[in-house]
Design an enzyme around this catalytic site. Structure first.
Site, short mmCIF file in Angstrom:
data_model
loop_
_atom_site.label_atom_id
_atom_site.label_comp_id
_atom_site.label_asym_id
_atom_site.label_seq_id
_atom_site.Cartn_x
_atom_site.Cartn_y
_atom_site.Cartn_z
N GLU A 128 0.81 -1.22 0.00
CA GLU A 128 0.00 0.00 0.00
C GLU A 128 0.85 1.28 0.00
O GLU A 128 0.45 2.30 0.55
CB GLU A 128 -0.97 0.01 1.20
CG GLU A 128 -1.97 -1.13 1.18
CD GLU A 128 -2.99 -1.05 2.30
OE1 GLU A 128 -4.14 -1.48 2.08
OE2 GLU A 128 -2.66 -0.54 3.38
N GLU A 133 -6.92 -7.46 -0.88
CA GLU A 133 -7.55 -7.30 0.43
C GLU A 133 -9.01 -6.90 0.28
O GLU A 133 -9.32 -5.76 -0.04
CB GLU A 133 -6.83 -6.24 1.29
CG GLU A 133 -5.45 -6.66 1.76
CD GLU A 133 -4.85 -5.69 2.76
OE1 GLU A 133 -5.62 -4.88 3.35
OE2 GLU A 133 -3.63 -5.73 2.97
#
Length: 863
Positions: free
Chosen positions: A213, A282
């Site tokens: 991320e 995710e």
């Protein structure tokens, strides 16, 4: 040109399991046989394959290719340190039974290298052991090396010693950081190679991830961030893993790195190249819990909707974060303020129990998606308009292979649509799946799976369940105590002028840092103590008496009385998990940076900040290792256990039997730490209550989910129950040690066990037949109830075929009810572990009301 998918779905599954697993469970095979003619299909489709360095794992713009065949992959995150090795086989087995074919995990740098150059790959940190469990289950692995993980894990997974390397700056174009990151990443990759765990070596790892991320925050680092990201990609590729690398939430991930999506919804995500597959690393099944926060819940209907929309619109790899959340044992929780529980409202709960109906409904979804696999891997879908807020997507070769998804994105109104000349009812915010473009086998809003009621308290509803109660209170236990010294600093204490930042001082060897000073007064007087804190929590003691606490950063004020002469001021500053997310989070501090005394009468002030302070890192009880069974003589036996007094260590023993998951109920305590048999259970803080408002007794799954939607547990302790793994308990006496900071009543502590007391099902005539049904070759909606391996159905609290109302635990009859409902379900189910009930007039031998859509609702007692 490569020829792909020249086989059936069944043969693909058989080939994949040919490394040691069974071809599939009977219930899955029978469930799939409901859809006649869908399985035995053959396709030969040509396409340009963009092959990356990876042996037998490659990718093109449609999907990952394993051994040259495009695959539809359904993954779930299970983090090995958040459970115990004794739990891993059960967790992975339940994930496989739930329809997953991939397990995803991070690699936790600070757990594996707690001190620079000193490694730990044992016990809960046995990464190789965990991956071999997955391999033995014949599942694949996505190994997210990072080594930054976020994950609500302490310091984002970085070891704190990294912070003290001269000249270092995290996650940017910084040579000291890059050298350490490359060294650890290389070590992990080499370990995997030595153990032959990459797929090209016959192992389960088909993907690896570098960074995590970073695209969320790289703008904060400017050009140095872009340079670092490209370096990380090149470094990873140079390690020659033999499998593709991914970067999540990194829109500019350089080729051949695959950029992937994280979020509650990723159907609109597109990779940065049409030569890369659409992947979702995710899919948040719930949200994490923090001390002082409400309990998050994400309805399974919404999760299923998000997953179906992703595969509907071109996705072929999706991962649940989390599939099993587990527990932040010890001081592993990040934050700050992340609880010991990392349940995440996942399909498998914190203790490893199947979380119904979430697990079962998603299993049915996975079966439906897998039925579509021959069509999904062909090419991108074609969109079909079905209404202003309804649409369909078709996958087909134009001949004998066809699968369709029909979506209603309206958040309020159901819709009836016409698709290929047939009419279909679509509930609001739902997707119907048609593996043959004709028959609906699954709708995301129609839950066939049972729900379960778990008992985890001292109250057991049915007398017959008393034998499983296994609950122990400690009111009459023998106790020993140790009073943590106040104002009496240890030999390891030191003096320094001014106020020191906490993390730089403790190096995170302890949550605790004492700041001590003496204040001389000419006479008695009332004052306000003003403390400026960087967080995370603070206790104040004056003349060895507890004055008060605060659990926030900023300006904190405490009224106090100072005596004539010398006054002892002790400030205990605490971290509650180091920051794990954000740009430059490694520079964020903790502790106290300003202390001022304000005279209550005159308003005059005296700043103590620049004075010489006495510091002590940690507690004396930690130094003495009171939590170990080491025969320490510092303990004192007591007849009367001190209640509601601060800074006390408690010790007692207890016995345990049975096999059900064990919970430690600490509702009666305040804040502190807890150990069982020397194993660090984690931080407890039951005094920290969630807000009174913001919760709802009902939860509408329709509409976009966000982390505060559908919250529960308002006005109660954010966490009061703590997981004690069965493998940490032993026959005979077990040792419980608690450190209580602010005061509680240890005699009211309870050991509880978690087990299913009843299971419920509610299925309507409009539902599709369950794909996982096994007892009937019937093409009608069906309610299936299952008490588990070691229990049977002993009775029913409720049964009604008609128009029942309410939810599990509070069902009631509606205006329409078949009078023989109970008799029919008892005849079919009593004394059995599991049974299936057809939702039809024929099955119940009566039609209690005509021209009414009927449902069946049951609640069965499990013994």
């Amino acid at each position: 040109m490569d020829k792909m998918i020249s086989t059936s779905w069944v043969s693909v599954r058989r080939e994949r399991r040919g490394r040691g697993g069974e071809a599939g469970h009977d219930d899955e095979r029978r469930g799939r046989s409901i859809v006649v003619g869908l399985l035995m299909v053959v396709a030969a489709v040509g396409g340009v394959v963009v092959v990356v360095e990876g042996g037998n794992v490659s990718y093109d713009g449609r999907a990952l290719l394993i051994d040259g065949q495009r695959r539809v992959l359904i993954s779930g995150s299970i983090h090995y340190p958040r459970s115990t090795p004794q739990m891993w086989g059960d967790l992975v087995g339940k994930a496989k039974d739930g329809g997953l074919n991939v397990i995803e995990t991070y690699v936790f740098w600070n757990a594996h290298e707690p001190k620079q150059g000193t490694y730990n790959f044992e016990g809960r940190f046995d990464l190789v052991g965990f991956l071999n469990v997955v391999k033995q289950a014949d599942l694949y692995v996505n190994l997210r090396i990072g080594p930054y993980v976020c994950a609500e894990w302490n310091y984002g997974g970085f070891p704190v010693w990294l912070h003290f390397i001269p000249g270092i700056a995290f996650r940017t174009n910084n040579e000291p950081f890059k050298a350490e990151m490359e060294r650890f990443t290389s070590k992990v990759v080499e370990m995997m190679k030595e153990e032959k765990l990459f797929y090209s070596q016959g192992g389960p790892i088909i993907l690896a991830q570098i960074e995590n991320e970073y695209g969320n925050i790289d703008y904060s680092y400017g050009q140095a961030g872009k340079t670092y990201m490209k370096w990380a990609a090149e470094m990873a590729l140079g390690l020659n893993t033999g499998v593709p690398w991914i970067m999540c939430n990194q829109a500019d991930a350089p080729d051949p790195i695959i950029n992937t999506c994280n979020g509650f919804y990723c159907d609109s995500f597109e990779p940065n190249s049409n030569k890369k597959p659409k992947m979702w690393t995710e899919n948040w099944t719930g949200w994490f819990q923090n001390f002082g926060g409400r309990r998050p819940h994400r309805p399974v209907e919404d999760i299923a909707y998000a997953v179906a929309r992703f595969y509907e619109k071109g996705g072929t790899f999706q991962n649940y974060y989390m599939y099993h959340g587990g527990t932040n044992f010890g001081r592993s929780a990040g934050g700050p303020y992340i609880t010991t529980s990392y349940d995440y409202d996942a399909p498998l709960d914190e203790f490893g129990n199947v979380n119904q109906p979430k697990w079962g409904h998603l299993k049915d979804l996975h079966l439906a998606i897998q039925l579509c696999e021959p069509a999904l891997v062909l090419q991108a879908p074609t969109r079909v308009g079905l209404g202003s807020m309804q649409e369909g997507h078709i996958y087909t070769n134009g001949h004998d292979i066809c699968a369709a998804f029909l979506a209603n994105i309206d958040t309020k109104a159901d819709a009836t649509v016409t698709f290929r000349g047939l009419s279909y009812h679509l509930p609001a915010w739902s997707v119907s799946i048609l593996p043959d473009c004709k028959k609906v086998v699954f709708n995301t809003a129609q839950v066939n799976a049972q729900s379960s009621r778990l008992t985890t308290s001292g109250v057991v509803v049915d007398e017959e369940l008393q034998s499983r109660k296994n609950i122990m209170t400690l009111s009459k236990a023998a106790w020993e105590i140790y009073q943590e010294p106040l104002g009496d600093r240890a030999e390891s204490s030191f003096s320094a002028k001014g106020l020191l930042e906490q993390i730089n001082t403790t190096k995170d060897d302890s949550d605790y840092l004492w700041y001590s000073d003496s204040v001389a007064m000419d006479s008695n007087g009332n004052f306000t103590l003003s403390v400026s804190s960087l967080g995370h929590a603070l206790h104040v003691f004056v003349n060895q008496k507890y004055l008060g606490s605060a659990s926030r950063s900023g300006q904190l004020k405490f009224p106090l009385l100072l005596n004539s002469g010398s006054n002892q001021l002790d400030l205990l500053s605490m971290t509650v998990g180091l920051q794990n997310y954000g740009a430059f989070f490694d520079t964020w501090g903790a502790g106290i940076n300003d202390v001022v005394l304000i005279d209550a009468k005159s308003g005059g002030s005296h700043n103590l900040s620049s004075e010489a302070w006495i510091y002590q890192v940690g507690l004396q009880g930690e130094t003495l290792r009171l939590y170990e069974d080491n025969g320490n003589s510092k303990w004192t036996s007591v007849r009367e256990v001190p209640h509601h007094q601060p800074m006390i260590w408690y010790k007692t023993t207890f016995t345990a039997d049975g096999n059900d998951p064990v919970l430690l109920d600490l509702t009666s305590m305040g804040k502190g730490r807890v150990w069982v048999n020397g194993e660090d259970i984690g931080r407890h803080w039951p005094e920290n209550l969630s807000p009174e408002g913001g919760c709802s007794s009902t939860c509408a799954y329709q509409g976009a989910y966000y982390s505060d939607k559908c919250a529960t547990n308002c006005g109660k302790p954010s966490q009061s129950r703590y997981h004690v793994p069965r493998s940490w308990l032993k026959d005979g006496d077990n040792m419980l040690v608690l450190f209580e900071e602010i005061g509680g009543d240890p005699t009211q502590i309870k050991f509880l066990t978690s087990f299913v007391t009843s299971v419920c099902a509610r299925v309507a005539q409009s539902h599709a037949p369950p794909l996982s049904a096994t007892q009937f070759s019937d093409n009608r909606p069906m309610a299936r109830i299952d008490c588990g391996i070691d229990r049977v159905i002993s009775g029913f609290r409720f049964a009604s075929y008609g128009t029942p109302q309410g939810a599990c635990g509070s069902f009631s009859r509606g205006g329409c009810h078949a009078v023989n409902s109970l008799a029919v379900v008892e005849e079919a189910c009593l004394g059995r572990r599991a049974c299936s009930l057809i939702v039809s007039n024929d099955f119940f031998k009566q039609n209690p009301c005509t021209n009414v859509l009927k449902s069946l609702a049951v609640e069965a007692v499990c013994k």
